[in-house]
Design a protein around this motif. Structure first.
Motif, PDB file in Angstrom:
ATOM      1  N   ASP A 140       2.749   5.978  16.598  1.00 41.81           N
ATOM      2  CA  ASP A 140       3.784   6.639  15.782  1.00 41.81           C
ATOM      3  C   ASP A 140       5.104   6.167  16.215  1.00 41.81           C
ATOM      4  O   ASP A 140       5.728   5.849  17.340  1.00 41.81           O
ATOM      5  CB  ASP A 140       3.717   8.223  16.467  1.00 41.81           C
ATOM      6  N   VAL A 141       6.050   5.788  15.056  1.00 45.18           N
ATOM      7  CA  VAL A 141       7.042   5.138  15.294  1.00 45.18           C
ATOM      8  C   VAL A 141       8.108   5.936  14.430  1.00 45.18           C
ATOM      9  O   VAL A 141       8.096   6.130  13.100  1.00 45.18           O
ATOM     10  CB  VAL A 141       7.348   3.540  14.562  1.00 45.18           C
ATOM     11  N   ALA A 142       9.076   6.664  14.920  1.00 42.54           N
ATOM     12  CA  ALA A 142       9.950   7.638  14.423  1.00 42.54           C
ATOM     13  C   ALA A 142       9.294   8.483  13.286  1.00 42.54           C
ATOM     14  O   ALA A 142       9.787   8.838  12.172  1.00 42.54           O
ATOM     15  CB  ALA A 142      10.899   6.594  13.502  1.00 42.54           C
ATOM     16  N   GLY A 143       8.141   9.242  13.776  1.00 41.19           N
ATOM     17  CA  GLY A 143       7.565  10.074  12.899  1.00 41.19           C
ATOM     18  C   GLY A 143       6.753   9.500  11.971  1.00 41.19           C
ATOM     19  O   GLY A 143       5.863  10.181  11.188  1.00 41.19           O
ATOM     20  N   SER A 144       6.498   8.141  11.805  1.00 41.34           N
ATOM     21  CA  SER A 144       5.678   7.521  10.802  1.00 41.34           C
ATOM     22  C   SER A 144       4.332   7.123  11.643  1.00 41.34           C
ATOM     23  O   SER A 144       4.507   6.265  12.679  1.00 41.34           O
ATOM     24  CB  SER A 144       6.394   6.294  10.044  1.00 41.34           C
ATOM     25  N   LYS A 145       3.117   7.245  11.110  1.00 39.38           N
ATOM     26  CA  LYS A 145       1.979   6.652  11.613  1.00 39.38           C
ATOM     27  C   LYS A 145       1.459   5.251  11.224  1.00 39.38           C
ATOM     28  O   LYS A 145       1.665   4.992  10.193  1.00 39.38           O
ATOM     29  CB  LYS A 145       0.849   7.631  11.280  1.00 39.38           C
ATOM     30  N   ILE A 146       1.384   4.471  12.263  1.00 41.20           N
ATOM     31  CA  ILE A 146       1.034   2.922  11.854  1.00 41.20           C
ATOM     32  C   ILE A 146      -0.344   2.758  12.414  1.00 41.20           C
ATOM     33  O   ILE A 146      -0.704   2.954  13.839  1.00 41.20           O
ATOM     34  CB  ILE A 146       2.030   2.161  12.405  1.00 41.20           C
ATOM     35  N   THR A 147      -1.235   2.412  11.643  1.00 40.13           N
ATOM     36  CA  THR A 147      -2.559   1.832  12.156  1.00 40.13           C
ATOM     37  C   THR A 147      -2.590   0.333  12.041  1.00 40.13           C
ATOM     38  O   THR A 147      -2.091  -0.325  11.388  1.00 40.13           O
ATOM     39  CB  THR A 147      -3.479   2.356  11.128  1.00 40.13           C
ATOM     40  N   ILE A 148      -3.123  -0.209  13.309  1.00 39.39           N
ATOM     41  CA  ILE A 148      -3.069  -1.409  13.465  1.00 39.39           C
ATOM     42  C   ILE A 148      -4.595  -2.304  13.576  1.00 39.39           C
ATOM     43  O   ILE A 148      -5.406  -1.556  14.549  1.00 39.39           O
ATOM     44  CB  ILE A 148      -2.242  -1.891  14.703  1.00 39.39           C
ATOM     45  N   TRP A 149      -4.776  -3.261  13.139  1.00 42.60           N
ATOM     46  CA  TRP A 149      -6.282  -4.044  13.302  1.00 42.60           C
ATOM     47  C   TRP A 149      -5.676  -5.105  13.979  1.00 42.60           C
ATOM     48  O   TRP A 149      -4.845  -6.266  13.596  1.00 42.60           O
ATOM     49  CB  TRP A 149      -6.663  -4.491  12.122  1.00 42.60           C
ATOM     50  N   ALA A 150      -6.476  -5.582  15.334  1.00 45.68           N
ATOM     51  CA  ALA A 150      -6.019  -6.725  16.217  1.00 45.68           C
ATOM     52  C   ALA A 150      -7.128  -7.406  16.739  1.00 45.68           C
ATOM     53  O   ALA A 150      -8.237  -6.687  16.831  1.00 45.68           O
ATOM     54  CB  ALA A 150      -5.164  -6.295  17.355  1.00 45.68           C
ATOM     55  N   THR A 151      -7.146  -8.783  16.543  1.00 45.10           N
ATOM     56  CA  THR A 151      -8.442  -9.255  17.097  1.00 45.10           C
ATOM     57  C   THR A 151      -7.931 -10.344  18.204  1.00 45.10           C
ATOM     58  O   THR A 151      -6.775 -11.019  18.289  1.00 45.10           O
ATOM     59  CB  THR A 151      -9.120 -10.229  15.918  1.00 45.10           C
TER      60      THR A 151
END
Length: 226
Positions: A140-151
């Motif tokens: 959560d960044v400043a009330g915004s949800k971020i989904t991240i795909w990392a390898t």
């Protein structure tokens, strides 16, 4: 639009203000996205930006030393010096420049405190992106949800990540993805009811000419509304 007392500076055209503000948001996310990619060596990163409210666009980031240039399609270019924090935003349709005060940004960064809520959480899920097996994270960044795909399968990802983390820290930019062990291949951000997807197309070490960070001729400085 122009007044007799503004031969070199112009007021911000209302048609471009929403684009400018959205672009500043994109650049902030892009820098965080790239923070698990590359730095210090000359680097070019290409990404695709898909938004629920804007046409799909390409974002290209060019890095050389402390300089970072970000192009969003053919509409805007941002050039940032991560040592001085000085920046310029080039708005290509009307050939104008918005300058950022590095001293003010540096002072703000010096007093900023770490937001402990901006810690990525491993969901335990895995998915493929661009042919790579990725772990799925959320933050959560400043009330915004971020989904991240990392390898961890991306070639030389550990050395690449270590280099850019140094530059991102120097810039004073928040970097919630620094704690993720892996190359970020994709992010999906939900911001104010809109959805924005950023996908890594390529990241490579390649020479970047100094001229990429120069102010082009024929552009006029723009005065932001107060």
């Amino acid at each position: 639009m122009f007044g007799p007392d503004t031969p070199l500076k112009i007021k911000l055209n209302h048609r471009y203000f929403p684009l400018f503000m959205k672009t500043k948001l994109l650049l902030g996310l892009a820098l965080a996205f790239a923070a698990t990619s590359i730095a210090h060596a000359d680097i070019v990163i290409e990404q695709t930006i898909e938004s629920s409210v804007q046409p799909t666009s390409k974002m290209t980031m060019k890095m050389k030393g402390s300089k970072l240039r970000t192009d969003i399609g053919d509409q805007m270019t941002s050039i940032l010096d991560t040592e001085t924090f000085d920046s310029i935003t080039l708005m290509h349709p009307n050939k104008t420049i918005i300058k950022g005060d590095g001293a003010q940004l540096k002072a703000a960064a010096a007093t900023a405190t770490e937001d402990l809520s901006m810690k990525p959480v491993d969901t335990g899920k895995t998915e493929k992106v661009g042919g790579y097996n990725c772990s799925v994270w959320t933050v959560d960044v400043a009330g915004s949800k971020i989904t991240i795909w990392a390898t961890k399968d991306y070639p030389d990802y550990a050395a690449i990540k270590a280099e850019l983390d140094v530059q991102t820290k120097a810039s004073g930019q928040p970097n919630p993805m620094a704690a993720i062990d892996g190359m970020v291949m994709k992010t999906v951000a939900e911001i104010a009811g809109t959805k924005m997807t950023t996908t890594l197309d390529s990241a490579k070490k390649t020479p970047v000419d100094d001229s990429e960070f120069a102010t082009p001729a024929g552009y006029t400085e723009m005065v932001m509304p107060k």
